[in-house]
Scaffold this motif. Structure first.
Motif, PDB file in Angstrom:
ATOM      1  N   UNK A 301       0.818  -1.205   0.000  1.00 14.68           N
ATOM      2  CA  UNK A 301       0.000   0.000   0.000  1.00 14.68           C
ATOM      3  C   UNK A 301       0.863   1.271   0.000  1.00 14.68           C
ATOM      4  N   UNK A 302       0.202   2.380  -0.309  1.00 14.05           N
ATOM      5  CA  UNK A 302       0.887   3.673  -0.257  1.00 14.05           C
ATOM      6  C   UNK A 302       1.363   3.966   1.157  1.00 14.05           C
ATOM      7  N   UNK A 303       0.600   3.530   2.162  1.00 15.23           N
ATOM      8  CA  UNK A 303       0.992   3.755   3.542  1.00 15.23           C
ATOM      9  C   UNK A 303       2.305   3.079   3.892  1.00 15.23           C
ATOM     10  N   UNK A 304       2.502   1.856   3.412  1.00 14.92           N
ATOM     11  CA  UNK A 304       3.750   1.145   3.694  1.00 14.92           C
ATOM     12  C   UNK A 304       4.930   1.809   3.004  1.00 14.92           C
ATOM     13  N   UNK A 305       4.712   2.300   1.787  1.00 14.56           N
ATOM     14  CA  UNK A 305       5.799   2.988   1.077  1.00 14.56           C
ATOM     15  C   UNK A 305       6.138   4.300   1.777  1.00 14.56           C
ATOM     16  N   UNK A 306       5.118   5.037   2.173  1.00 13.71           N
ATOM     17  CA  UNK A 306       5.362   6.288   2.896  1.00 13.71           C
ATOM     18  C   UNK A 306       6.078   6.034   4.219  1.00 13.71           C
ATOM     19  N   UNK A 307       5.740   4.939   4.889  1.00 14.56           N
ATOM     20  CA  UNK A 307       6.418   4.587   6.134  1.00 14.56           C
ATOM     21  C   UNK A 307       7.890   4.285   5.883  1.00 14.56           C
ATOM     22  N   UNK A 308       8.169   3.579   4.774  1.00 13.90           N
ATOM     23  CA  UNK A 308       9.555   3.257   4.446  1.00 13.90           C
ATOM     24  C   UNK A 308      10.371   4.518   4.203  1.00 13.90           C
ATOM     25  N   UNK A 309       9.736   5.516   3.593  1.00 15.41           N
ATOM     26  CA  UNK A 309      10.426   6.785   3.318  1.00 15.41           C
ATOM     27  C   UNK A 309      10.543   7.617   4.580  1.00 15.41           C
ATOM     28  N   UNK A 310       9.448   7.701   5.319  1.00 15.72           N
ATOM     29  CA  UNK A 310       9.396   8.582   6.493  1.00 15.72           C
ATOM     30  C   UNK A 310      10.182   8.030   7.679  1.00 15.72           C
ATOM     31  N   UNK A 311      10.029   6.743   7.954  1.00 15.46           N
ATOM     32  CA  UNK A 311      10.578   6.176   9.187  1.00 15.46           C
ATOM     33  C   UNK A 311      11.830   5.325   8.985  1.00 15.46           C
ATOM     34  N   UNK A 312      12.012   4.786   7.776  1.00 13.59           N
ATOM     35  CA  UNK A 312      13.116   3.853   7.562  1.00 13.59           C
ATOM     36  C   UNK A 312      14.213   4.419   6.674  1.00 13.59           C
ATOM     37  N   UNK A 313      14.037   5.650   6.187  1.00 11.83           N
ATOM     38  CA  UNK A 313      15.116   6.315   5.459  1.00 11.83           C
ATOM     39  C   UNK A 313      15.235   5.985   3.996  1.00 11.83           C
TER      40      UNK A 313
END
Length: 375
Positions: A301-313
């Motif tokens: 999902x878009x949420x998982x991709x955004x999390x990877x960018x926001x929280x995982x660098x």
């Protein structure tokens, strides 16, 4: 130069594939393009098809994707698809174009370079008027609704950067949606060989070529959509130009005439203008909810991709793929790649396509069947 390809002939094992080695002094790549898909809530519903896919269904199988088909996205293909569907008996409630057409007016020299395209556009516009198809510009389908299949779509007005404007949404009833945002050059084989790419006006990447259409790898030429989206006439001109250049290199025969170069340049000028006019704006990501699937193969999902960018660098599509599996499915990112790259890029500009050892998925059996002398 060596290449390994597949053979469509059946060798008795039923799969119809076996590795074939080809040795050549020159290689001309004409690998074409694939549709650009920008996800939105509901785009995985049955009845939502690519614009090019809808046209292929109609041309090859004489099948309509539905009785009431909305057409949406961006690019001149939408007009052709809508007029073809209407002529075949489908009810087309609207053509929803995310860009406008005024951008062409700011490029009069490019328009004058290919008057045939203007005539084609006028013919499609007349067909839409005849079939009473509404043309909605600066708008996009931002959601599809339905249970077992699409039953309606939400159409929203867009700002200059394609960001949805609050309070402008409305629903249009339909039982199918043909949607596409142009084409993306297919450069897998060329980048595997190490050929350099260039960024095009719509943010995608095409091969970097010289005046003879040779890539940055000596002995490898390219023509058609892999050099930049242009259509059939551009591809034919470039194919002839590249073939003549190869013949001159290998056999010292056949010359590339100035008239051929001028024709190719004229057609390319219009193609480049078309690419710029219909370039997706960065604001389209604003119609994605966190629950929207971006990678359909791996259900990311878009949420998982955004999390990877926001929280995982994560800062590029490759890192996002390693963290979320987005792009690891059967299509190898051809469907979701553009969207993932846009979501992953901190400045909104996707990075160049990665170099891969294989252009398409192959079986271990195919690799094992190669002889040990493979270079």
């Amino acid at each position: 130069m060596h290449a390994v390809t597949g053979d469509d002939g059946d060798d008795g094992d039923g799969d119809g594939e076996r590795p074939v080695r080809i040795t050549a002094r020159a290689l001309l790549l004409a690998t074409g393009a694939h549709e650009r898909h920008l996800p939105f809530p509901g785009w995985t519903l049955p009845g939502v098809v690519g614009a090019g896919g809808a046209q292929a269904m109609l041309k090859s199988d004489l099948v309509l994707p539905g009785r009431r088909v909305a057409v949406a996205g961006s690019g001149p293909l939408l007009l052709a698809v809508a007029s073809s569907l209407a002529a075949a008996g489908a009810r087309v409630p609207a053509v929803v174009e995310a860009s406008g057409y005024l951008g062409y007016a700011r490029r009069p020299r490019a328009l004058a370079a290919d008057p045939r395209k203007l005539a084609e556009g006028a013919a499609h516009a007349a067909a839409l008027l005849r079939h009473r198809v509404r043309l909605l510009t600066r708008s996009a389908v931002t959601a599809a609704h339905g249970t077992r299949r699409v039953e309606a779509v939400t159409v929203t007005r867009l700002g200059p950067d394609w960001r949805p404007l609050n309070g402008t949404s409305r629903r249009i009833r339909c039982d199918a949606l043909a949607v596409g945002h142009g084409l993306v050059p297919q450069t897998d084989l060329a980048t595997t060989l190490g050929c350099a790419t260039r960024r095009t006006a719509d943010g995608s990447f095409a091969l970097l070529l010289d005046d003879d259409l040779e890539t940055t790898v000596r002995g490898v030429w390219a023509a058609g959509e892999s050099a930049g989206i242009g259509g059939e006439r551009v591809a034919l001109a470039e194919g002839e130009l590249a073939a003549r250049a190869i013949a001159r290199r290998l056999r010292h025969v056949a010359t590339v005439t100035p008239a051929l170069r001028r024709r190719r340049a004229r057609l390319r000028a219009f193609a480049d203008a078309m690419t710029a006019v219909h370039a997706p704006g960065p604001g389209w990501t604003g119609w994605l909810t966190d629950a929207t699937e971006v990678c359909r193969c791996e259900e990311v999902t878009a949420g998982r991709i955004r999390e990877a960018v926001r929280d995982l660098g994560a800062r590029d599509a490759r890192t996002v793929k390693l963290l979320t599996r987005a792009g690891m499915g059967w299509c190898q990112g051809r469907t979701c790649g553009q969207a993932v790259a846009r979501l992953a890029a901190p400045d909104g500009l996707p990075t160049a396509p990665e170099r891969r050892p294989l252009a398409v998925p192959v079986t271990l059996g195919t690799l094992a069947a190669l002889d040990d002398g493979a270079p």
